[in-house]
Design a protein around this motif. Sequence first.
Motif, PDB file in Angstrom:
ATOM      1  N   ARG A  13       0.889  -1.132   0.028  1.00  0.00           N
ATOM      2  CA  ARG A  13       0.017  -0.140  -0.042  1.00  0.00           C
ATOM      3  C   ARG A  13       0.810   1.279   0.026  1.00  0.00           C
ATOM      4  O   ARG A  13       0.464   2.450  -0.275  1.00  0.00           O
ATOM      5  CB  ARG A  13      -0.899   0.033   1.180  1.00  0.00           C
ATOM      6  CG  ARG A  13      -1.940  -0.923   1.209  1.00  0.00           C
ATOM      7  CD  ARG A  13      -2.730  -1.259   2.620  1.00  0.00           C
ATOM      8  NE  ARG A  13      -3.427  -2.279   2.821  1.00  0.00           N
ATOM      9  CZ  ARG A  13      -4.776  -2.348   2.324  1.00  0.00           C
ATOM     10  NH1 ARG A  13      -5.297  -1.213   1.779  1.00  0.00           N
ATOM     11  NH2 ARG A  13      -5.489  -3.578   2.629  1.00  0.00           N
ATOM     12  N   LEU A  14       2.251   1.320   0.308  1.00  0.00           N
ATOM     13  CA  LEU A  14       3.102   2.306   0.370  1.00  0.00           C
ATOM     14  C   LEU A  14       3.654   2.539  -0.952  1.00  0.00           C
ATOM     15  O   LEU A  14       3.788   1.732  -2.061  1.00  0.00           O
ATOM     16  CB  LEU A  14       4.047   2.223   1.406  1.00  0.00           C
ATOM     17  CG  LEU A  14       3.702   1.981   2.771  1.00  0.00           C
ATOM     18  CD1 LEU A  14       4.719   1.462   3.561  1.00  0.00           C
ATOM     19  CD2 LEU A  14       3.141   3.510   3.374  1.00  0.00           C
ATOM     20  N   GLN A  46      -7.346   2.726  10.118  1.00  0.00           N
ATOM     21  CA  GLN A  46      -6.486   4.039   9.238  1.00  0.00           C
ATOM     22  C   GLN A  46      -5.405   3.369   8.505  1.00  0.00           C
ATOM     23  O   GLN A  46      -4.911   3.868   7.463  1.00  0.00           O
ATOM     24  CB  GLN A  46      -5.911   4.851  10.311  1.00  0.00           C
ATOM     25  CG  GLN A  46      -4.658   4.207  11.049  1.00  0.00           C
ATOM     26  CD  GLN A  46      -3.941   5.144  11.962  1.00  0.00           C
ATOM     27  OE1 GLN A  46      -3.426   5.020  13.065  1.00  0.00           O
ATOM     28  NE2 GLN A  46      -3.670   6.346  11.491  1.00  0.00           N
ATOM     29  N   GLN A  78      -6.056   3.773   4.648  1.00  0.00           N
ATOM     30  CA  GLN A  78      -6.205   5.166   4.232  1.00  0.00           C
ATOM     31  C   GLN A  78      -4.661   5.783   4.459  1.00  0.00           C
ATOM     32  O   GLN A  78      -4.065   6.448   3.534  1.00  0.00           O
ATOM     33  CB  GLN A  78      -6.996   5.933   4.917  1.00  0.00           C
ATOM     34  CG  GLN A  78      -8.494   5.832   4.608  1.00  0.00           C
ATOM     35  CD  GLN A  78      -8.816   4.458   5.153  1.00  0.00           C
ATOM     36  OE1 GLN A  78      -8.582   4.247   6.344  1.00  0.00           O
ATOM     37  NE2 GLN A  78      -9.957   4.197   4.597  1.00  0.00           N
ATOM     38  N   ASP A  79      -3.962   5.491   5.478  1.00  0.00           N
ATOM     39  CA  ASP A  79      -2.657   5.781   5.977  1.00  0.00           C
ATOM     40  C   ASP A  79      -1.759   5.006   6.527  1.00  0.00           C
ATOM     41  O   ASP A  79      -1.631   4.968   7.695  1.00  0.00           O
ATOM     42  CB  ASP A  79      -2.810   7.137   6.862  1.00  0.00           C
ATOM     43  CG  ASP A  79      -1.739   8.075   6.917  1.00  0.00           C
ATOM     44  OD1 ASP A  79      -0.492   7.527   6.436  1.00  0.00           O
ATOM     45  OD2 ASP A  79      -1.590   9.157   7.232  1.00  0.00           O
ATOM     46  N   ALA A 115       1.185   6.254   8.954  1.00  0.00           N
ATOM     47  CA  ALA A 115       0.631   6.579  10.306  1.00  0.00           C
ATOM     48  C   ALA A 115       0.257   5.261  11.182  1.00  0.00           C
ATOM     49  O   ALA A 115       0.648   5.204  12.369  1.00  0.00           O
ATOM     50  CB  ALA A 115      -0.585   7.447  10.117  1.00  0.00           C
ATOM     51  N   TRP A 171       8.696   6.799  11.109  1.00  0.00           N
ATOM     52  CA  TRP A 171       7.260   6.915  10.344  1.00  0.00           C
ATOM     53  C   TRP A 171       6.405   7.948  10.965  1.00  0.00           C
ATOM     54  O   TRP A 171       5.216   8.310  10.419  1.00  0.00           O
ATOM     55  CB  TRP A 171       6.546   5.656  10.875  1.00  0.00           C
ATOM     56  CG  TRP A 171       7.199   4.288  10.202  1.00  0.00           C
ATOM     57  CD1 TRP A 171       7.339   3.376  10.776  1.00  0.00           C
ATOM     58  CD2 TRP A 171       6.958   4.125   8.952  1.00  0.00           C
ATOM     59  NE1 TRP A 171       8.036   2.442   9.759  1.00  0.00           N
ATOM     60  CE2 TRP A 171       7.806   3.015   8.484  1.00  0.00           C
ATOM     61  CE3 TRP A 171       6.544   4.916   7.755  1.00  0.00           C
ATOM     62  CZ2 TRP A 171       7.892   2.352   7.313  1.00  0.00           C
ATOM     63  CZ3 TRP A 171       6.729   4.400   6.415  1.00  0.00           C
ATOM     64  CH2 TRP A 171       7.287   2.981   6.162  1.00  0.00           C
TER      65      TRP A 171
END
Length: 366
Positions: free
Chosen positions: A229-230, A275, A278-279, A282, A324
């Motif tokens: 996802r990154l 989260q 979405q992120d 984080a 991070w």
Amino acid sequence: MSGQTSEKRRTTPWGRVLLVAVVALLVAGTGIVLIPRDSATPPPVPFSETARARALEDTLQLRGSAGALSSAAGQGAAQPALQDAVTLLTTQARALLVPSEVTPSASAPPAGAADTTTRAAFVAALSASGTQRLADANEADGGMARLLAAVGSAQVLGAEKLAGAWQLPVPNDAAASKTKMPAVTPSTAPCPSVSPTPEPTSATTDAALAATVRTHQEAVYAYQVALKRLDTAAAGTAAKGLATHELLLQQGAALTRANCGDIPASEAGYRLPGQFAQDPAAALAALESSALPVLGDLVALSTGETRAWAVDGLLAAARRSQTWGADVPALPGLTLDAGELPPLPTPDSATGTVTTTSGSTPSPAG
């Protein structure tokens, strides 16, 4: 007549010999040796207390230096970084303080600090203090070891952060800690045939090791999911994090076996926070931060090689959380309310009396 009287009063030599022999036998049999008590010799100070006192002294001196640099910087670009350093060191000093140390000089900066302290010197001193606290944590008693490891980790990372903000070289001691990995050797001592599974909430080395192993199991799963996802740059950092947690998981398992504990079984999947989709960055920051109290428990409840591994792991986890984007607390690995810490004593320059402060900035006198 008088000669007869003197003969009757004369003590028989054999009676004296017998009395001395009986006393000697009593002393030899009971091991009693009468030695005058030396009331002038104070009892030895425990290492944990000595380490705490040294940590407090260094932290207060660093706080004074940060305040002096802040005053010299005025409202320049360096002011936010210095204010963060003052806040960090104030909180740590309050945590290290004991009630008997309310003295006028406890929080006063060294004379001439504003003229002699430089950014490079401050960064080097902050990093050296943190490294010393981490070393002392390996030898101190449980609760004090946890506090020293928390103080040391935050100071080392604070020095690294300031070095980056001020474009200074990273201190050698801080740089070396980035790649420090303890060697785990298999135990040759026999273990019981049946090792009881510790309760998750029990305060034992086995329970703390099991909790630490579970955090690495979950982290391996989370990093595997995050890699998909990154973006490319963040994925490279995540790949390094995944490899680190896989290695730490192996080391944690080896230490668990060496301590005759049961290695928790890994799960097929772990529940990730909402989260994550979405992120993910984080979410990884929160994941690394959540491991800090677990590692703090292991520092407090372990000794020897396991303690050393936990101290190194606490610093490394705090560094990964910072990478991070998480804010590293003043005392990573400890869960406490800073408002409940005792205030620092400060001298009143006008009256010479002692007042207390719990704020984040030193008084004009300190």
